[in-house]
Write an enzyme that holds these catalytic residues in place. Sequence first.
Site, PDB file in Angstrom:
ATOM      1  N   GLU A 256       0.845  -1.196   0.000  1.00 33.99           N
ATOM      2  CA  GLU A 256       0.000   0.000   0.000  1.00 33.99           C
ATOM      3  C   GLU A 256       0.874   1.237   0.000  1.00 33.99           C
ATOM      4  OE1 GLU A 256      -3.825  -1.550   2.656  1.00 33.99           O
ATOM      5  OE2 GLU A 256      -2.578   0.103   3.361  1.00 33.99           O
TER       6      GLU A 256
ATOM      7  N   TYR B  86     -10.833  -4.373   3.413  1.00 31.46           N
ATOM      8  CA  TYR B  86      -9.911  -3.951   4.475  1.00 31.46           C
ATOM      9  C   TYR B  86     -10.710  -3.853   5.753  1.00 31.46           C
ATOM     10  CZ  TYR B  86      -6.086  -1.088   6.511  1.00 31.46           C
ATOM     11  OH  TYR B  86      -5.052  -0.589   7.267  1.00 31.46           O
TER      12      TYR B  86
ATOM     13  N   ASP C 215      -5.854   9.004  10.161  1.00 34.04           N
ATOM     14  CA  ASP C 215      -4.512   8.583  10.542  1.00 34.04           C
ATOM     15  C   ASP C 215      -4.085   9.086  11.900  1.00 34.04           C
ATOM     16  OD1 ASP C 215      -3.239   6.984   8.399  1.00 34.04           O
ATOM     17  OD2 ASP C 215      -3.865   8.690   7.168  1.00 34.04           O
TER      18      ASP C 215
END
Lengths: 272, 377
Positions: free
Chosen positions: A49, A174, A60
């Site tokens: 990735e 995911y 994040d």
Amino acid sequence: MNRIDQKFQALAAKGETAFIPYITAGDPTLSQTARIVLELERAGCDVIELGVPFSDPIADGVVNQEAAQRALLHNVTLHDVVALVRDLRKTSQVPLVLFTYYNPVLAYGVEAFAKDCKDAGVDGVLCVDLPPGEDEQYKRSLDANGIATVFLAAPTSTADRIALIAKQSSGFVYYVSRTGVTGERTDIVSTVQGMVAAIKEHTSTPVAVGFGISTPAQASEVAGYADGVIVGSAIVRLVGQYGEAPETPAKVYEFVKPLVDATKSAHRTASV
Amino acid sequence: MHPLMELEAAYNKAQSDPEFIGELAALRKHYIGRPTPLYFAKRLTEHLGGAKIYFKREDLAHTGAHKINNALGQSLLAKRMGKRRVIAETGAGQHGVATATACALLGLECEVYMGTEDMERQKLNVFRMRLLGSKVTPVDSGTKTLKDAINEAMRDWVTNVADTHYVLGTVEGPHPYPVICRDFQKVIGEEARCQILEAEGRLPDLLIACVGGGSNAIGLFFEFIQDESVRMIGVEAGGHGPATGMHAARFAGGVVGMLHGAMSYVLQDENGQIMGTHSVSAGLDYPSIGPEHSYWHDIGRVEYAYANDDEALAAFTMASRMEGIIPALESAHAIAYAAKIVPALSKEQVVIINMSGRGDKDVQQAARFLLEGGDSL
């Protein structure tokens, strides 16, 4: 066939789990990123990735935020990351997924982005702040160009949402192992295995697990029931530590190899 | 997505529950102090020599700004949803103070995220929040202002969503936030409509409000949106002027993009990176604007203009000296733009300016700028 699908099929035939590292493209420079990618491939990583730096990375944790900031200091753009993949394809066929936020894709133009991804050799795109069903054109354009669309499922996802996420995801689904943002954690929450199984009831697309995994023991545990193990922040932290130094790619190799080995040697308790 | 759907369902249920509506109505009356007055600004009207100017006095609402309307509504909702903890972002500090206040009232734990640059220029509000029992968490990432505080609040929310409600302070963010915030703010326009009909016997000709995310503007405008005779102007922060790049005038320099889960006009570079903004007022210092404002802009229903820092500071002084009302620097942008256009309007016309907040929080900041500018304060 898409390189991601080929890879997961080959792994399934061997009963192995994929190891998927994440790094921020352009941190500290695009040329260093290219060298790191090749070392990751040499270490046995199955899919890689590449994070596209964004000014406001709300999904994040601080490690990846700082990496994005370092890349943005050199004005690394989505165009640059696509160009990086084009360059890498001269020497590597490792499956590559772009991990991006939606606004840079919108600014690029969804159609043009999908086409350029195909031309460059990008295999999949994960747009972290775009839930499935919110932009039909995005899904259509990437599908039409043979680019996998990876979507996120989370511990809060309900059965309805899981069904939609499973249906719209290609390449892999995911699964975010815990509520929250990217970053290393000390343990794997107990609900992960059950959620992976719940997703797999809806799809034959592989399910990879990320967020919070950083040690070989954690990788081995998750590899026991998931199709892929994703490690990001721990590697990004290392890259941040060594930066432009010539030994950075080798340091990444040394760190990742035990994670790959732990993933590959895990005993699968659930069939693929 | 699930927490947003859960919030939408809980909100819809609350909106049709007489108990919730009654509780909110009572708190609006006895705690916030609504209805806030609609005040005829006689001296300012004479000074500008054009249309009659009224101020909708949201600065008189408890905590000193319109922000309490939404913060209290959402905190009540949070309590109904069984959340024990509330988080918020704040720019100027008014939304943070309003949320801290609502949490103190309702017995909820409260944590407010605030950019370090904003903490520096709004020290008084930081102290108020702490006094009210809230934790104020500095945000030192990115531009250290409102957008970064929202980033951090969203990171907290996705981590602690099980027991935490995120009280987003403006008509921004993912659905249903823009709708919830608009609904809790539209009381401003509902009151203003009754009040102006009583005072003038007719609808106003023009409404003017400042626009950061756009909650006070939407609060005033929404009730009048179907009345074609009512012209509306949203005033953005021009900072040092859009040509300098140091501003927050989204319609003057932004293109459509997505920030914080809403598609709207966003100040960004050609690669989709969000740009830093500048305004003398922390509350208008945000690179995007509420999506409903973008819609009204695109269909031509509402006009959007901007006022620069120096114009806002001049209006800040003008309102203080002419009416004895120290406006928030945010609200001063609306007054500044009114001062430009009202003189050209006829004396029969009626204008309502939303005095969205009071300026006590801004006096130190304003004094610094005004003294630098040679003003004899």
